[in-house]
Design an enzyme around this catalytic site. Structure first.
Site, short mmCIF file in Angstrom:
data_model
loop_
_atom_site.label_atom_id
_atom_site.label_comp_id
_atom_site.label_asym_id
_atom_site.label_seq_id
_atom_site.Cartn_x
_atom_site.Cartn_y
_atom_site.Cartn_z
N GLY A 156 29.01 32.41 -12.61
CA GLY A 156 28.71 32.86 -11.24
C GLY A 156 28.97 31.73 -10.25
O GLY A 156 28.75 30.56 -10.58
N LYS A 166 33.11 36.56 -17.41
CA LYS A 166 33.42 37.36 -18.59
C LYS A 166 34.78 37.00 -19.21
O LYS A 166 35.43 37.85 -19.81
CB LYS A 166 33.34 38.85 -18.29
CG LYS A 166 34.00 39.29 -17.00
CD LYS A 166 33.75 40.76 -16.79
CE LYS A 166 34.61 41.35 -15.72
NZ LYS A 166 34.28 40.88 -14.36
N GLY A 202 26.96 28.87 -20.00
CA GLY A 202 28.03 29.58 -20.73
C GLY A 202 29.36 28.85 -20.63
O GLY A 202 30.06 28.63 -21.63
N ASP A 220 20.37 28.65 -10.40
CA ASP A 220 19.12 28.88 -11.13
C ASP A 220 18.37 27.58 -11.46
O ASP A 220 17.19 27.61 -11.78
CB ASP A 220 19.38 29.63 -12.44
CG ASP A 220 20.10 30.94 -12.23
OD1 ASP A 220 19.96 31.52 -11.14
OD2 ASP A 220 20.82 31.38 -13.15
O1 F6P Z 1 23.24 32.46 -12.94
C1 F6P Z 1 23.38 32.75 -11.58
C2 F6P Z 1 23.02 34.16 -11.28
O2 F6P Z 1 23.09 34.32 -9.88
C3 F6P Z 1 21.67 34.61 -11.81
O3 F6P Z 1 20.60 34.15 -11.03
C4 F6P Z 1 21.82 36.10 -11.82
O4 F6P Z 1 21.00 36.72 -12.78
C5 F6P Z 1 23.27 36.27 -12.21
O5 F6P Z 1 23.93 35.06 -11.88
C6 F6P Z 1 23.96 37.41 -11.50
O6 F6P Z 1 25.23 37.53 -12.02
P1 F6P Z 1 26.37 38.41 -11.35
O7 F6P Z 1 26.91 37.63 -10.18
O8 F6P Z 1 27.38 38.58 -12.42
O9 F6P Z 1 25.75 39.68 -10.90
#
Ligand code: F6P
Length: 364
Positions: free
Chosen positions: A14, A77, A120, A143
């Site tokens: 992310g 992904k 990851g 986070d």
């Molecule tokens: O790890 C960062 C984060 O923003 C988390 O806080 C959240 O659960 C996740 O990514 C959301 O992921 P995505 O952008 O794939 O919806």
């Protein structure tokens, strides 16, 4: 004179405010050593299909440190060790295409990969290090749940955005004498909820580290009524869980995604509070607002320091390592000491104790 190095850089997982500042610092620090930097698009995808690899010159990165997102693109992904591919029958299957990444890296004569990412992406980087790619990791996540580093860039911005949202909610909640339940990000750690809840004067903060009891949450809210406070602000981390309950997910998410998509706890808590107290209750999810826009000055500086340190680590030959903030310094730490671990909020830490001292409930 030693030969100029050719560095590859990618951003994975992310996005987080500060990614562009890392890129700017890497490019400028390398340029000033007469080295070259190449941007890999969308995590490792750009090392599978190498057409879009971009030579990052100083002109391309000038003052991008103030911009959110990442100029390189990112994905959560695209793990080349476990890549989702749609087969002839239209089904998704997973393939290990990591050798292709290694071959392309060597064919393009890169000397090193700077991988900027969360747990990851750093795990993937470490796996490539084990396959012979000289890797330096740069930790990134709003986070703040990565171990070995005191803090990650993006976190301060996310806390600032969540705090501003809470500040704004006080007046509307007070006007309507409502309970406002705000769900924030953070996965299985409560750093964003705790720090924004404290700064934004929440009445209740629910975090994954402290399973909560809804009766206690409601008692706290109704206790406020006795003192003339007819509204309440509740901050819920997306990974918070009721005692004896389970984390609430939106589902598995897209194919190839390493983690489930969390979300829904705010709505659940709001419905329960409304049912149990009879108070008018609303919930909202701050979601990706917490990741968008410009990084704070703190995040810019941290990201710039991480980027420049990563280049110094290349010079020192510290491969298989990650830059980490170990105040007051930035230090190399082995990637294997970071991956697969989560830095949780310490229950006896000063921030939790401060929140308790000033009357904030954790629902326990
Ligand atoms: O790890 C960062 C984060 O923003 C988390 O806080 C959240 O659960 C996740 O990514 C959301 O992921 P995505 O952008 O794939 O919806």
């Amino acid at each position: 004179m030693s030969k100029p190095l050719k560095i590859a850089i990618n951003t994975g997982g992310g996005d987080a405010p500060g990614l562009n500042a890392v890129i700017e610092a890497v490019v400028m620090s390398a340029y000033n050593r007469q080295w070259e930097v190449y941007g890999i698009r969308n995590g490792y995808a750009g090392l599978l299909d190498t057409d879009e690899i971009v030579h990052l010159t100083p002109e391309k990165v000038r003052h991008i440190s103030c911009q959110g997102g990442t100029i390189l693109g990112t994905t959560n992904k695209g793990n080349p060790f476990h890549l989702p591919v749609t087969n002839a029958a239209g089904e998704v299957e997973f393939r290990d295409v990591s050798n292709r990444v290694v071959e392309n890296f060597k064919r393009l004569r890169f000397d090193c990969l700077i991988a900027v990412g969360g747990d990851g992406s750093l795990k993937i980087a470490y796996d490539f290090f084990l396959k012979g790619i000289p890797v330096i990791g740069v930790p990134k996540t709003i986070d703040n749940d990565l171990t070995a580093t005191e803090i990650t860039f993006g976190f301060d911005t996310a806390v600032g955005i969540a705090t501003e949202a809470l500040d704004r909610l006080h007046s509307t909640a007070a006007s309507h004498e409502r309970v406002m339940v705000v769900e924030v990000m953070g996965r299985t750690a409560g750093w964003i909820a705790l720090n924004s809840g404290l700064s934004g004067a929440a009445d209740v903060i629910l975090i994954p580290e402290i399973p909560f009891d809804l009766e206690k949450v409601c008692d706290h809210i109704m206790g406020g009524e006795l003192h003339g406070q007819h509204y309440a602000i509740v901050v819920v981390a997306e990974g918070a869980v009721p005692a004896g309950g389970r984390v609430i997910c939106k589902g598995e998410g897209e194919a190839g995604r390493q983690e489930v998509v969390l979300g829904g706890i705010g709505e659940y808590v709001a419905a329960e509070i409304s049912k149990r107290t009879g108070k008018d209750t609303r919930s909202l999810v701050l979601g990706h607002l917490q990741r968008g826009g410009s990084p704070t000055t703190f995040d810019r500086r941290l990201a710039l320091r991480f980027g420049a340190s990563a280049v110094r680590m290349i010079e020192a030959g510290n491969f298989g390592m990650m830059v980490a903030l170990v105040p007051p310094e930035i230090r190399p730490v082995p990637l294997e000491q970071v991956i697969g671990r989560v830095k949780h909020v310490p229950l006896e830490g000063d921030t939790i104790r401060t929140a308790r001292d000033i009357g904030i409930s954790f629902g326990d």
